[in-house]
Structures are given as C-alpha cells and as structure tokens.
Design an enzyme around this catalytic site. Structure first.
Site, mmCIF file in Angstrom:
data_model
loop_
_atom_site.group_PDB
_atom_site.id
_atom_site.type_symbol
_atom_site.label_atom_id
_atom_site.label_comp_id
_atom_site.label_asym_id
_atom_site.label_seq_id
_atom_site.Cartn_x
_atom_site.Cartn_y
_atom_site.Cartn_z
ATOM 1 C CB CYS A 158 -0.976 -0.066 1.172
ATOM 2 S SG CYS A 158 -2.430 0.925 0.901
ATOM 3 C CD GLU A 166 -0.399 -5.435 6.107
ATOM 4 O OE1 GLU A 166 -0.347 -5.966 4.986
ATOM 5 O OE2 GLU A 166 -0.594 -4.220 6.272
ATOM 6 C CG HIS A 217 -3.192 -3.305 3.967
ATOM 7 N ND1 HIS A 217 -2.185 -2.692 4.678
ATOM 8 C CD2 HIS A 217 -3.850 -2.304 3.348
ATOM 9 C CE1 HIS A 217 -2.236 -1.389 4.509
ATOM 10 N NE2 HIS A 217 -3.242 -1.118 3.699
HETATM 11 N N1 GLN Z 1 -3.633 6.408 0.818
HETATM 12 C C1 GLN Z 1 -2.414 6.181 1.546
HETATM 13 C C2 GLN Z 1 -1.264 6.983 0.941
HETATM 14 O O1 GLN Z 1 -1.379 7.649 0.024
HETATM 15 C C3 GLN Z 1 -2.059 4.695 1.554
HETATM 16 C C4 GLN Z 1 -3.059 3.932 2.380
HETATM 17 C C5 GLN Z 1 -2.507 2.695 3.024
HETATM 18 O O2 GLN Z 1 -1.299 2.483 3.106
HETATM 19 N N2 GLN Z 1 -3.395 1.900 3.576
HETATM 20 O O3 GLN Z 1 -0.190 6.940 1.385
#
Ligand code: GLN
Length: 204
Positions: A78, A175, A173
C-alpha cells in the site's frame, strides 16, 4: 536471515505478526544503523506523504537508495508500494518515491466512495492457485507497469501484486486477512537473492 520492517509510521505491527506466524522475527528499522543490520526490508502501509518526509528526516533515504540500487530485497504494501514506485499520481508536490519499482501509481486510486473494500485475490504460481482475501484501505491503483515488472495477481482488472527482481509489492494489505502466502513468498525471494544457486524457486 534478518528481516527489517520500516517502523517510522504506519501498519508495521500486523506485518510483525504475519512473520511471527511463519516463525520469523523481524527488527524494527528507524535509523541508518538499524538498516545496516538487516538483510531485507518491509515498507508497510500508512501514509506515504508522511513516510516520504520521515525517510528524509531519519536519514534513511540515501542509505536505502544505495542498498536498493545493489539489489536489496524489499516488500512494500500500500503506502510502501507508493514509496517504492517510480511515478506517483496525486502525490504531494514534495513527495519523492524511491524509484525501485517501475510502476505508475495513483494514490487513493479507488476513489472516496469505495476507498476501502475487500475482494478475493488469486495468485497462480504455476503449480497451484492460491486464494486470499484482499483488504484494500485507501489503496493506490497501479495504472502502468514497466516491461520488467511481473504481475503476480490482478483484481478488478488492475495489477495488485507485482514483482520486479528484488522488489515485491502489493496494493492491498496481505498482513491483514491474508493467509501468510505473500509473506512466505517474500522470504523465498530473500533466500533466492542471498543464495541464488541454491534456490528451488524461479518466479520470474
Ligand atoms: N492512501 C495512503 C497513501 O497515500 C495509503 C493507504 C494505506 O497504506 N493503507 O499513502
């Protein structure tokens, strides 16, 4: 094998648990000295704009860039994927990616209404299909991948799990709600990079 997890900000505790479920302990990385002591690094989810600033203020950016250039194994989820990418859309103007993964990624790319959702993820590793629950939280969307990027899984017509040599990254994610498969895959990549001749797995 000493796995580090970038612990400046974000969802690092769930990764620690996922590795611990596989019998592997991890080291929290907050300083250049911590980074020097690990063989691989996880960049967790969180807020990529904050993570980018903290990479600078902690002094970690330059040593991390040097190690990435030398093939250091990393696993980004992410916000971690956003940090590893080569091109960020809808980032903050002062946000600088590490450029280790040739993808164009749009922050919060699934829009406000559905900025968190779950969907099944299927990885076909050639021998079998592995299914897991994909948890997407204000997730980035990969809009373009370079020719050296291997897409390991697609969901809703988007790449969601990708690999480029030493770099493994997921827009979701693993995890949270995963089954340990992606973490195990990263451990195998680290082993493959540490001792390529003894590797039993060739995934790209
Ligand atoms: N939207 C977040 C960002 O731009 C990422 C979200 C996440 O890691 N769950 O960094």
């Amino acid at each position: 094998m000493n796995i580090g997890i970038l612990a400046l900000q974000g969802a690092f505790a769930a990764h620690e648990q996922a590795f611990s479920d596989l019998g592997v302990s991890v080291t929290r990385v907050k300083t250049p000295a911590d980074l020097a002591g690990v063989d691989a690094l996880v960049l967790p989810g969180g807020e990529s704009t904050t993570m980018s600033m903290l990479l600078d203020s902690s002094g970690l950016r330059t040593p991390l860039e040097i190690r990435l250039h030398d093939g250091f194994p990393v696993f980004g989820t992410c916000a971690g994927l956003i940090m590893l990418s080569s091109d960020i859309k809808d980032g903050r103007r002062d946000q600088r990616p590490l450029g280790a993964l040739s993808v164009t990624v749009r922050r919060n790319g699934y829009g406000r209404q559905i900025d968190s959702f779950e969907t099944p993820i299927i990885v076909d590793d050639g021998a079998q299909q592995i299914e897991m629950n994909g948890v997407f939280i204000r997730a980035p969307r990969i809009e373009e991948v370079g020719s050296n990027v291997v897409v390991l899984s697609m969901a809703n017509n988007d790449p969601v799990l990708v690999r480029q040599g030493n770099v493994l990254a997921a827009t979701f994610h693993p995890e949270l709600g995963g089954n340990g498969y992606v973490h195990q895959l990263f451990l195998e990549i680290v082993e493959e990079i540490e001792s390529p001749r003894h590797s039993k797995m060739v995934r790209n």
